[in-house]
Design a protein around this motif. Structure first.
Motif, PDB file in Angstrom:
ATOM      1  N   TRP A 223       0.863  -1.181   0.000  1.00 62.59           N
ATOM      2  CA  TRP A 223       0.000   0.000   0.000  1.00 62.59           C
ATOM      3  C   TRP A 223       0.896   1.226   0.000  1.00 62.59           C
ATOM      4  CZ3 TRP A 223      -0.743   4.413   2.744  1.00 62.59           C
ATOM      5  CH2 TRP A 223      -1.974   5.090   2.590  1.00 62.59           C
ATOM      6  N   TRP A 238      -4.986   2.284  -2.322  1.00 63.59           N
ATOM      7  CA  TRP A 238      -5.464   0.946  -2.614  1.00 63.59           C
ATOM      8  C   TRP A 238      -4.365  -0.066  -2.318  1.00 63.59           C
ATOM      9  CZ3 TRP A 238      -5.841   5.237  -5.624  1.00 63.59           C
ATOM     10  CH2 TRP A 238      -7.137   5.717  -5.867  1.00 63.59           C
ATOM     11  N   ARG A 240      -2.403  -3.285  -3.300  1.00 62.44           N
ATOM     12  CA  ARG A 240      -2.040  -3.952  -4.547  1.00 62.44           C
ATOM     13  C   ARG A 240      -1.233  -5.206  -4.228  1.00 62.44           C
ATOM     14  NH1 ARG A 240      -5.657  -1.257  -7.564  1.00 62.44           N
ATOM     15  NH2 ARG A 240      -5.021   0.869  -8.143  1.00 62.44           N
ATOM     16  N   TYR A 249      -0.258  -5.527  -9.454  1.00 59.18           N
ATOM     17  CA  TYR A 249      -1.569  -6.012  -9.878  1.00 59.18           C
ATOM     18  C   TYR A 249      -2.624  -5.658  -8.834  1.00 59.18           C
ATOM     19  CZ  TYR A 249       0.936  -8.727 -13.390  1.00 59.18           C
ATOM     20  OH  TYR A 249       1.730  -9.091 -14.453  1.00 59.18           O
ATOM     21  N   SER A 250      -3.861  -5.568  -9.292  1.00 61.92           N
ATOM     22  CA  SER A 250      -4.970  -5.417  -8.349  1.00 61.92           C
ATOM     23  C   SER A 250      -5.112  -6.718  -7.567  1.00 61.92           C
ATOM     24  CB  SER A 250      -6.270  -5.086  -9.091  1.00 61.92           C
ATOM     25  OG  SER A 250      -6.613  -6.145  -9.973  1.00 61.92           O
ATOM     26  N   GLY A 261      -4.925 -10.636 -10.512  1.00 68.87           N
ATOM     27  CA  GLY A 261      -5.644  -9.389 -10.684  1.00 68.87           C
ATOM     28  C   GLY A 261      -5.243  -8.683 -11.969  1.00 68.87           C
ATOM     29  N   LYS A 262      -5.778  -7.494 -12.166  1.00 67.93           N
ATOM     30  CA  LYS A 262      -5.466  -6.707 -13.349  1.00 67.93           C
ATOM     31  C   LYS A 262      -4.143  -5.980 -13.155  1.00 67.93           C
ATOM     32  CE  LYS A 262      -7.218  -2.863 -16.152  1.00 67.93           C
ATOM     33  NZ  LYS A 262      -8.312  -1.848 -16.284  1.00 67.93           N
ATOM     34  N   ILE A 264      -1.557  -3.145 -13.080  1.00 68.37           N
ATOM     35  CA  ILE A 264      -1.645  -1.682 -12.934  1.00 68.37           C
ATOM     36  C   ILE A 264      -0.349  -1.096 -13.503  1.00 68.37           C
ATOM     37  CG2 ILE A 264      -2.121   0.207 -11.360  1.00 68.37           C
ATOM     38  CD1 ILE A 264      -4.291  -1.926 -11.383  1.00 68.37           C
TER      39      ILE A 264
END
Length: 452
Positions: A223, A238, A240, A249-250, A261-262, A264
């Protein structure tokens, strides 16, 4: 100048010039110094920053000091000889030969297995421009910073029966020797054979440029503060997840889900002053050297306690003078007698001594000043300076643990959700990781002082 108070620079001098790791008897902080030159004073060493474990308040309980490389705080210095590595090449080999291919070299390597009886081996070579530091629960010599699961309130009961969720080789930091403010984090750490094995069940993939990457079982979450840690001026951020290759990544649907995750792309694995690192079972705060120079020191906090005590706060019932403890030890407050020990009513904030007036139940009492019913807890000092965002007066305490800190510091942490367990997030006191209670998670302290 922070909070209207001039702060002194802290010079950490508790180092060992003849061994790989120095230690302190109270388990408070560990300078990571390898191949240290005995002719070079600690003040002349380049300091990258500090890793501070949430929940220990500046010391390890005596029962937990089983490993000399386990501390509540790790101080990272530039090594005399570079210890960093960088990826060199990757090659595909049959899974049956992967172990032999890795063991047959003296290089660092990561082996990614796949269900297709195929493995990809990424080899690393020495990097003269970086230093590497490794974090995990293993007492293996490959781990610089030994970190175990942290329990709320530093409780040791039942630890033996609780399965650890902290990985043996959780993550690694790579610090830039030429630009010491640049420290990057990567998931997973190398074992004593200089290898990382990523099994078939792990989440792995290949990027567009055919580079292979993956996530560890329970993941390494970070974070970054969206603003400045000092002063507590931050915006909501957020959590991560950082990959083995250092990409961001998310979060996955759950901590150990197979689905990643996606990615970033506009976020980095470079640590900032105030970055939190969660290794599933323990959370660490990164403080940069630059940030620490502007932060309060332990001496500054002790002076704030002395200021409070100079006002001679009294108990309105016993009329005895209360003394805010300056020490926080495994015996809690050994420098203050029970008669002097202050307590706080968590629903109203009135600070008093120990007495039986207004006692209704084991957990609730009626405040004799304002008649408010609520729980009472012993006040204790938050003595880990790395958790402070300013050097303001000690006018607030966390609810329900009673750790005292400045207003901005308390309000900073009550607005922070921290991973708790494998799939939960909670607001915690940084000094003892106790989940906070009440509508705000804190109470404003009201002393009866300066009565002379």
């Amino acid at each position: 100048m922070i909070g209207g108070k001039k702060l002194r620079k802290k010079c950490f001098s508790d180092v060992s010039s003849h061994c790989s790791h120095a230690s302190k008897s109270d388990g408070s902080e560990m300078p990571i110094l390898k191949e240290q030159n005995s002719n070079c004073a600690a003040s002349e060493k380049v300091k990258y920053g500090e890793l501070v474990v949430l929940g220990y308040n500046g010391f390890l309980p005596e029962v937990d000091r089983w490993c000399r490389r386990r501390r509540s705080k790790f101080v990272l210095y530039k090594r005399d000889s570079a210890s960093g590595i960088k990826p060199s090449r990757h090659r595909a080999v049959p899974s049956s030969l992967a172990s032999k291919a890795i063991m047959g070299t003296k290089r660092f390597s990561i082996s990614y297995s796949s269900p297709k009886d195929q493995a990809t081996v990424v080899e690393y070579v020495p990097d003269d421009n970086t230093d590497m530091f490794q974090i995990g629960r293993s007492a293996n010599s490959a781990i610089d910073c030994v970190v175990l699961d942290v329990f709320p309130g530093n409780l040791n009961v039942g630890k033996e029966s609780v399965k650890s969720t902290v990985s043996r080789f959780a993550c690694r930091l790579i610090a830039d020797r030429t630009s010491p403010h640049i420290v990057r984090i990567y998931a997973a750490g190398f074992d004593s054979s200089r290898n990382i094995f990523v099994g078939e069940e792990a989440t792995t993939w290949q990027n567009e440029n055919t580079e292979i990457d993956g996530l560890t079982t329970n993941g390494v979450l970070i974070w970054h503060p969206q603003g400045t840690f000092l002063g507590g001026e931050i915006k909501p951020g957020w959590w991560r997840e950082v990959s083995i290759g250092g990409k961001i990544y998310s979060l996955r649907p759950s901590r150990c889900a197979r689905e990643k995750g996606k990615m970033i792309k506009d976020e980095s694995n470079i640590l900032q002053d105030g970055t939190l690192i969660d290794i599933c079972g323990a959370t660490l705060l990164w403080r940069s050297d630059e940030g620490l120079k502007k932060s309060p020191t332990k001496s500054d906090l002790e002076e704030l306690v002395d200021e409070l005590n100079s006002g001679k706060p009294v108990c309105p019932v016993g009329l005895n003078t209360l003394v805010i403890p300056r020490k926080v030890t495994p015996d809690m407050n050994e420098d203050v007698s029970e008669k002097q020990q202050p307590y706080v009513y968590l629903n109203c904030g009135h600070v008093q001594g120990s007495h039986n007036w207004g006692e209704r139940t084991n957990s609730e009492r009626c405040c004799p000043v304002c008649w408010t019913m609520g729980p009472v807890v012993k006040l204790c000092m938050g003595m880990e300076p790395a958790f402070y965002v300013d050097s303001g007066p000690l006018t607030f305490a966390f609810n329900p643990c009673g750790h005292m800190a400045s207003e901005k510091t308390v309000k900073y942490w009550v607005n922070m959700t921290i991973p708790h367990g494998t799939n939960d997030f909670k607001v915690l006191c940084p000094f003892c990781v106790t989940p906070l209670a009440g509508s705000t998670g804190y109470v404003r302290l009201i002393y009866q002082d300066h009565v002379d």
